[in-house]
Design a protein around this motif. Sequence first.
Motif, mmCIF file in Angstrom:
data_model
loop_
_atom_site.group_PDB
_atom_site.id
_atom_site.type_symbol
_atom_site.label_atom_id
_atom_site.label_comp_id
_atom_site.label_asym_id
_atom_site.label_seq_id
_atom_site.Cartn_x
_atom_site.Cartn_y
_atom_site.Cartn_z
ATOM 1 N N THR A 43 0.837 -1.206 0.000
ATOM 2 C CA THR A 43 0.000 0.000 0.000
ATOM 3 C C THR A 43 0.866 1.248 0.000
ATOM 4 O O THR A 43 0.615 2.198 -0.754
ATOM 5 C CB THR A 43 -0.924 0.001 1.230
ATOM 6 O OG1 THR A 43 -1.799 -1.132 1.165
ATOM 7 C CG2 THR A 43 -1.748 1.278 1.292
ATOM 8 N N MET A 44 1.892 1.273 0.857
ATOM 9 C CA MET A 44 2.757 2.451 0.945
ATOM 10 C C MET A 44 3.529 2.669 -0.358
ATOM 11 O O MET A 44 3.661 3.804 -0.833
ATOM 12 C CB MET A 44 3.733 2.305 2.115
ATOM 13 C CG MET A 44 3.066 2.037 3.456
ATOM 14 S SD MET A 44 1.792 3.245 3.855
ATOM 15 C CE MET A 44 0.697 2.227 4.858
ATOM 16 N N ALA A 45 4.022 1.581 -0.940
ATOM 17 C CA ALA A 45 4.768 1.701 -2.191
ATOM 18 C C ALA A 45 3.870 2.209 -3.312
ATOM 19 O O ALA A 45 4.259 3.087 -4.097
ATOM 20 C CB ALA A 45 5.378 0.352 -2.565
ATOM 21 N N VAL A 61 7.067 1.476 -9.931
ATOM 22 C CA VAL A 61 6.796 0.766 -8.680
ATOM 23 C C VAL A 61 7.018 -0.713 -8.958
ATOM 24 O O VAL A 61 6.394 -1.282 -9.860
ATOM 25 C CB VAL A 61 5.357 1.000 -8.183
ATOM 26 C CG1 VAL A 61 5.140 0.293 -6.847
ATOM 27 C CG2 VAL A 61 5.070 2.488 -8.046
ATOM 28 N N VAL A 62 7.912 -1.327 -8.202
ATOM 29 C CA VAL A 62 8.258 -2.720 -8.463
ATOM 30 C C VAL A 62 8.142 -3.528 -7.180
ATOM 31 O O VAL A 62 8.534 -3.067 -6.105
ATOM 32 C CB VAL A 62 9.686 -2.831 -9.061
ATOM 33 C CG1 VAL A 62 10.723 -2.217 -8.138
ATOM 34 C CG2 VAL A 62 10.050 -4.272 -9.363
ATOM 35 N N HIS A 68 2.445 -11.346 -4.563
ATOM 36 C CA HIS A 68 2.195 -10.062 -5.202
ATOM 37 C C HIS A 68 0.779 -9.555 -4.906
ATOM 38 O O HIS A 68 -0.183 -10.305 -4.945
ATOM 39 C CB HIS A 68 2.378 -10.186 -6.711
ATOM 40 C CG HIS A 68 3.791 -10.449 -7.124
ATOM 41 N ND1 HIS A 68 4.845 -9.700 -6.674
ATOM 42 C CD2 HIS A 68 4.327 -11.393 -7.939
ATOM 43 C CE1 HIS A 68 5.972 -10.156 -7.215
ATOM 44 N NE2 HIS A 68 5.676 -11.176 -7.970
ATOM 45 N N SER A 69 0.672 -8.255 -4.656
ATOM 46 C CA SER A 69 -0.641 -7.638 -4.485
ATOM 47 C C SER A 69 -0.710 -6.247 -5.093
ATOM 48 O O SER A 69 -1.674 -5.527 -4.866
ATOM 49 C CB SER A 69 -1.004 -7.572 -2.991
ATOM 50 O OG SER A 69 0.008 -6.913 -2.239
ATOM 51 N N LEU A 70 0.314 -5.870 -5.878
ATOM 52 C CA LEU A 70 0.268 -4.574 -6.548
ATOM 53 C C LEU A 70 -0.924 -4.492 -7.492
ATOM 54 O O LEU A 70 -1.566 -3.445 -7.606
ATOM 55 C CB LEU A 70 1.554 -4.333 -7.337
ATOM 56 C CG LEU A 70 2.722 -3.624 -6.651
ATOM 57 C CD1 LEU A 70 3.859 -3.426 -7.639
ATOM 58 C CD2 LEU A 70 2.298 -2.299 -6.054
ATOM 59 N N ASP A 77 -4.032 -5.039 -13.963
ATOM 60 C CA ASP A 77 -3.051 -6.112 -14.082
ATOM 61 C C ASP A 77 -1.648 -5.526 -14.193
ATOM 62 O O ASP A 77 -1.366 -4.733 -15.093
ATOM 63 C CB ASP A 77 -3.347 -6.973 -15.316
ATOM 64 C CG ASP A 77 -4.612 -7.790 -15.162
ATOM 65 O OD1 ASP A 77 -4.976 -8.092 -14.013
ATOM 66 O OD2 ASP A 77 -5.249 -8.099 -16.193
ATOM 67 N N VAL A 78 -0.783 -5.920 -13.283
ATOM 68 C CA VAL A 78 0.614 -5.492 -13.305
ATOM 69 C C VAL A 78 1.457 -6.658 -13.799
ATOM 70 O O VAL A 78 1.465 -7.727 -13.180
ATOM 71 C CB VAL A 78 1.082 -5.039 -11.901
ATOM 72 C CG1 VAL A 78 2.570 -4.727 -11.913
ATOM 73 C CG2 VAL A 78 0.287 -3.821 -11.437
#
Length: 354
Positions: A43-45, A61-62, A68-70, A77-78
Motif C-alpha cells: 500500500t505504501m509503495a 513501482v516494483v 504479489h498484491s500490486l 493487471d501489473v
Amino acid sequence: MDSIDVEAVDEVDEEPVDRAARSLDPSAEYVLYGGKGGVGKTTMAAATGLASAEGGATTLVVSTDPAHSLSDTFETDVPARPARIRDEVPLYAAEIDPDAAIEDGTAAFAQGEGAMGGLGELLGGEGGPMESLMGGAMPGADEAAAMQTLLEYLDDDRFDRVVVDTAPTGHTLRLLELPDVMDTMVGRMLALRERLGGMMDGIKGMFGGASEEEVDQGIDDLRRLSDRIERLRATLRDPDRTDFRVVMVPEEMSVVESERLLDQLREFEIPVGTVVVNKVMEDLADVTDDVDAARFVSPNLEDCEFCQRRWDVQQDALAAAQDVFRGHEVRRVPLFADEVRGEAMLRIVAACLE
C-alpha cells in the motif's frame, strides 16, 4: 475505477534521464519499503509511486514480494516487466516473477543451458558438487532471480524514481547479503580455476558438462554481476539517493520485528530515513489536513469496548516503539474502515506520508 489494459514495454516514452542534471523534488531517487509481512508495504509503495508520478516524475513501482498484491492495490493487471499502468501520468509498475526469469535463463543461478555459460546447473541448488568448495549453499534461484531483475530496474535511467515493495524482512535481508556471498563465490571460483589450470577437460563433468570456455564465461558473468551488486549496495548506502522506509503496525510483535530490521540495516550501513506506522486507530484529521476527514469513519473510543481495548494495545505498542522511532521521520497512517485499493484511497495514504 475501470480496469486499464497494460502492455509490457522495452522503452519508456520519455527521454532518458540525466539524473545528475535533472532537479528532482526532495524525495529520494530510490524508495524502498521494508518490514514484516502484512504490515502494508505494498500500500505504501503504491501510494508513494502514484504521488510521485502525479508530481511529474517518471516512476516505476516494483514488487519483489512473491505474494504479489500490486495488481489488487492498483486495480489493474501489473505484469512481470515494467509497463505503463496510467495514461494520464508517467506511472509504471512490475511484479518480479522469479520463475519466469529462471525459465528464460536470465536469472543468475538459473539451471539449464545458456545460464551463466553452463554454470547454472552447477550453482543452481543445494547439494551441488561445488557446494563444499564454495563454502556453503549457493543462493536460491528465486532470490537470485529477484535480485538480478531488481538490479536491472534500479540501474535503469528511463525512470526518475524507483519505488520498491520489498519481500518480508527475511527475504530482503538475504538480498542485502548477496554482495558478500557473490564476492566469496567469485574469489573461490577464480582460485579454483587457477589451481585446475589445464586439468579442466579431465574434470569437466564436475561442472555439469560445461567446457572450459563455458566455465570461464560463467566466471566472467559472475564477476560482472558481483560488480553490479556492489554498485547497488553503494547506492543503498547513500542517503541522498535512497530512502529505506520501515513499515510497522502498532502491535508488540511488529515493534520487535521493526527494531530487529533497523539493527540489521545498520549493520549493512543502510540508512533508514522514515518509519511508517500503519493502521493506527485515530482520526484522519489528526494525521493530515489535506483530506476531508469527515467522509471517513473513525473508531468510537467512547462507546465501543472492542475499539477501546485495541486502542490500549496500540498505545502500549507505540510507547514501546520509542527506540524504533528515535532519529527517524515518523509517519502515521490511520486504520481505515474500507480496504485501501484504487487511486482515491492511495491518494489519501500518500497525503499521510507527506
